[in-house]
Design a protein around this motif. Structure first.
Motif, short mmCIF file in Angstrom:
data_model
loop_
_atom_site.label_atom_id
_atom_site.label_comp_id
_atom_site.label_asym_id
_atom_site.label_seq_id
_atom_site.Cartn_x
_atom_site.Cartn_y
_atom_site.Cartn_z
N GLY A 31 0.82 -1.23 0.02
CA GLY A 31 0.07 0.00 0.10
C GLY A 31 0.87 1.36 0.03
O GLY A 31 0.53 2.39 -0.59
N SER A 32 2.12 1.04 0.53
CA SER A 32 2.95 2.44 0.82
C SER A 32 4.32 2.08 0.00
O SER A 32 4.69 0.78 -0.13
N GLN A 33 5.14 3.11 -0.23
CA GLN A 33 6.21 2.89 -0.92
C GLN A 33 7.33 2.07 -0.07
O GLN A 33 8.27 1.09 -0.45
N HIS A 34 7.45 2.05 1.20
CA HIS A 34 8.06 1.38 2.03
C HIS A 34 7.42 0.25 2.91
O HIS A 34 7.60 0.23 4.20
N GLY A 35 6.30 -0.26 2.41
CA GLY A 35 5.43 -1.10 2.96
C GLY A 35 5.81 -2.57 3.19
O GLY A 35 4.93 -3.72 3.51
N LEU A 67 2.75 -0.17 -6.12
CA LEU A 67 2.16 0.55 -4.99
C LEU A 67 0.73 0.76 -5.24
O LEU A 67 0.21 1.10 -6.24
N ALA A 68 -0.11 0.25 -4.04
CA ALA A 68 -1.52 0.25 -4.36
C ALA A 68 -2.17 1.44 -3.97
O ALA A 68 -3.67 1.35 -4.10
N ASP A 69 -1.52 2.13 -3.12
CA ASP A 69 -2.21 3.39 -2.48
C ASP A 69 -1.55 4.70 -3.20
O ASP A 69 -0.45 4.76 -3.14
N GLY A 77 -6.45 6.64 -1.54
CA GLY A 77 -7.29 6.15 -2.67
C GLY A 77 -6.50 5.32 -3.74
O GLY A 77 -5.38 4.84 -3.12
N ASP A 78 -6.88 4.67 -4.41
CA ASP A 78 -6.59 3.41 -5.20
C ASP A 78 -5.56 3.78 -6.29
O ASP A 78 -5.75 4.88 -7.03
#
Length: 210
Positions: free
Chosen positions: A115-119, A166-168, A173-174
């Protein structure tokens, strides 16, 4: 012809989109690439309520069929820095394949999303590699010959361990896979297919010489 299985789990469609690109890359390298998914563990009413992307048109794989392929490319979203439970549950059933060395020497590779860049992209890829190594597979990543992972002009997934997205969008948002991330997925599929073909050719030559 080299047989490649692109096996994925996807809740909201991001990994499904990457899986299609991976398969496209493998086919561009002359492989017969099949896209399948692992079974969903979440009850359908709960999945629908959560907005999961239900894809009854995509066939569900069985554990035993893994031995039929020259290469297996796994796609899983990240769950707290590790693979999704659906993918882990599926791989946990591969004990019989492990016991008879059915996957030894086959090519394995992984792609992911967060979901995030460093997730947790890299930890998910590396921890999934561990499973492939226990099964005796030859692990292939995303080499730096794919120059898109060196880009600094945009936020993008991708590492030498595998393609990622990255999904967020950063605001809840998508965000769908970018052109660069899809290019990485196609590159990985093509690269895996070529490595699998080369290994199969080497094995056939060794049998002839023997």
């Amino acid at each position: 012809m080299t047989q490649v299985l692109v096996l994925y789990y996807s809740s909201y469609g991001h990994i499904a989109a990457m899986a299609s690109a991976v398969a496209e890359g493998a086919r561009n390298a002359g492989a017969d690439a099949v896209v399948k998914r692992v079974p969903e563990l979440v009850p359908e009413p709960a999945a629908r309520k959560a907005g999961y992307l239900l894809t009854p048109d995509v066939p569900v794989a069985t554990v035993n069929e893994l031995a039929d392929y020259d290469a297996i490319i796994l796609g899983t979203p990240t769950r707290f820095g590790n693979m999704a439970a659906q993918m882990k549950n599926f791989l946990d059933q591969a004990g019989g394949l492990w016991a008879r060395d059915a996957l030894v020497g086959k090519v394995g590779s992984v792609f992911t999303s967060t979901g995030s860049q460093h997730g947790g992209q890299e930890s998910t890829l590396l921890s999934t590699h561990t499973v492939l190594l226990h099964l005796g597979m030859v692990v292939v990543g995303l080499p730096y010959t794919f120059k898109g992972q060196l880009r600094m002009d945009e936020i993008t997934g991708g590492s030498p361990y595998g393609a990622s997205t990255l999904a967020d969008d950063g605001h809840g948002g998508d965000r769908q896979p970018s052109a660069n991330e899809l290019a990485a997925a196609r590159f990985q599929g093509r690269h895996v297919a070529r490595v699998a073909r080369a290994l199969a050719g080497a094995e056939q030559l060794a049998q002839v010489v023997a």
